[in-house]
Design a protein around this motif. Structure first.
Motif, PDB file in Angstrom:
ATOM      1  N   LEU A  69       0.782  -1.229   0.000  1.00  0.00           N
ATOM      2  CA  LEU A  69       0.000   0.000   0.000  1.00  0.00           C
ATOM      3  C   LEU A  69       0.818   1.286   0.000  1.00  0.00           C
ATOM      4  N   SER A  70       2.110   1.211   0.321  1.00  0.00           N
ATOM      5  CA  SER A  70       2.898   2.433   0.436  1.00  0.00           C
ATOM      6  C   SER A  70       3.015   3.172  -0.895  1.00  0.00           C
ATOM      7  N   GLY A  71       3.259   2.466  -1.977  1.00  0.00           N
ATOM      8  CA  GLY A  71       3.338   3.110  -3.288  1.00  0.00           C
ATOM      9  C   GLY A  71       2.012   3.714  -3.703  1.00  0.00           C
ATOM     10  N   TYR A  72       0.946   3.022  -3.380  1.00  0.00           N
ATOM     11  CA  TYR A  72      -0.402   3.497  -3.691  1.00  0.00           C
ATOM     12  C   TYR A  72      -0.677   4.829  -2.994  1.00  0.00           C
ATOM     13  N   PHE A  73      -0.427   4.873  -1.694  1.00  0.00           N
ATOM     14  CA  PHE A  73      -0.729   6.095  -0.947  1.00  0.00           C
ATOM     15  C   PHE A  73       0.244   7.223  -1.286  1.00  0.00           C
ATOM     16  N   LEU A  90      -0.382  -2.376  -9.109  1.00  0.00           N
ATOM     17  CA  LEU A  90      -0.003  -3.456 -10.024  1.00  0.00           C
ATOM     18  C   LEU A  90       1.504  -3.502 -10.224  1.00  0.00           C
ATOM     19  N   GLY A  91       2.117  -2.332 -10.317  1.00  0.00           N
ATOM     20  CA  GLY A  91       3.573  -2.280 -10.456  1.00  0.00           C
ATOM     21  C   GLY A  91       4.280  -2.855  -9.254  1.00  0.00           C
ATOM     22  N   ALA A  92       3.729  -2.635  -8.055  1.00  0.00           N
ATOM     23  CA  ALA A  92       4.325  -3.195  -6.835  1.00  0.00           C
ATOM     24  C   ALA A  92       4.238  -4.716  -6.852  1.00  0.00           C
ATOM     25  N   VAL A  93       3.094  -5.240  -7.248  1.00  0.00           N
ATOM     26  CA  VAL A  93       2.916  -6.695  -7.286  1.00  0.00           C
ATOM     27  C   VAL A  93       3.862  -7.320  -8.313  1.00  0.00           C
ATOM     28  N   ILE A  94       3.942  -6.729  -9.476  1.00  0.00           N
ATOM     29  CA  ILE A  94       4.822  -7.261 -10.518  1.00  0.00           C
ATOM     30  C   ILE A  94       6.285  -7.040 -10.140  1.00  0.00           C
ATOM     31  N   GLY A  95       6.586  -5.901  -9.542  1.00  0.00           N
ATOM     32  CA  GLY A  95       7.960  -5.582  -9.179  1.00  0.00           C
ATOM     33  C   GLY A  95       8.567  -6.515  -8.162  1.00  0.00           C
ATOM     34  N   MET A 134       8.348   7.767  -3.362  1.00  0.00           N
ATOM     35  CA  MET A 134       8.432   8.298  -1.997  1.00  0.00           C
ATOM     36  C   MET A 134       7.610   7.435  -1.028  1.00  0.00           C
ATOM     37  N   GLY A 135       6.465   6.973  -1.487  1.00  0.00           N
ATOM     38  CA  GLY A 135       5.658   6.078  -0.659  1.00  0.00           C
ATOM     39  C   GLY A 135       6.389   4.786  -0.347  1.00  0.00           C
ATOM     40  N   ASN A 136       7.069   4.238  -1.347  1.00  0.00           N
ATOM     41  CA  ASN A 136       7.827   3.005  -1.131  1.00  0.00           C
ATOM     42  C   ASN A 136       8.972   3.211  -0.149  1.00  0.00           C
ATOM     43  N   LEU A 137       9.636   4.339  -0.246  1.00  0.00           N
ATOM     44  CA  LEU A 137      10.711   4.622   0.709  1.00  0.00           C
ATOM     45  C   LEU A 137      10.145   4.773   2.119  1.00  0.00           C
TER      46      LEU A 137
END
Length: 162
Positions: A69-73, A90-95, A134-137
């Protein structure tokens, strides 16, 4: 033999902490495994209780929620449309399947692609991709903090071996 299991547990905790920032290892799962192995090998009188293990399990599940959820938010905070946010998810799941680079680049590419599909310009798509990064970090920092909290809970609840 007790000393061996203490050292084994500490090594697993160290590897788990590394895994919270490098997705090569499933960080919090390794920390949880260290606590459970410690409990199994040393018994309930010399290790943590089941309540602590349940808390550690819930914290482990929380880190996986942060992962997805971090990338999403992050994308949402930087003004992404629904298309950009779905693209980031979707990019997070594939990544995840592409290791460390995929974990960071996947949501960014997904957010940008989603914004392009929505008909947005490059500037808006880039902003959504930046937000996803930034969300992912932020999610990685949260996982590290949760990993440290898990280790702290373990050491606060386990009886002293000395």
């Amino acid at each position: 033999m007790e000393l061996f299991w203490w050292l084994f547990t500490v090594v697993l905790f160290a590897v788990g902490l590394i895994g919270t920032v490098l997705p090569i290892f499933p960080g919090t799962i390794i920390i949880l495994a260290g606590a459970v192995i410690h409990r199994i090998m040393l018994g309930p009188e010399k290790s943590i209780g089941w309540r602590s293990i349940i808390i550690l399990t819930l914290l482990t599940l929380a880190t996986y929620a942060f992962d997805f959820l971090s990338g999403y938010f992050g994308a949402k905070y930087f003004g992404a449309t629904k298309w950009g946010m779905v693209g980031a998810l979707l990019g997070a799941v594939i990544g995840i399947f592409f290791g460390l680079i995929g974990l960071f680049v996947g949501p960014v590419i997904g957010a940008i692609a989603g914004e392009f599909l929505a008909g947005k310009k490059m500037m808006d798509a880039g902003r959504a991709g930046w937000g996803s990064l930034m969300g992912n970090l932020g999610g990685m920092i949260a996982k590290l903090v949760i990993g440290l909290v898990m280790i702290m809970i373990f050491f606060m609840t386990v009886p002293s071996p000395f």
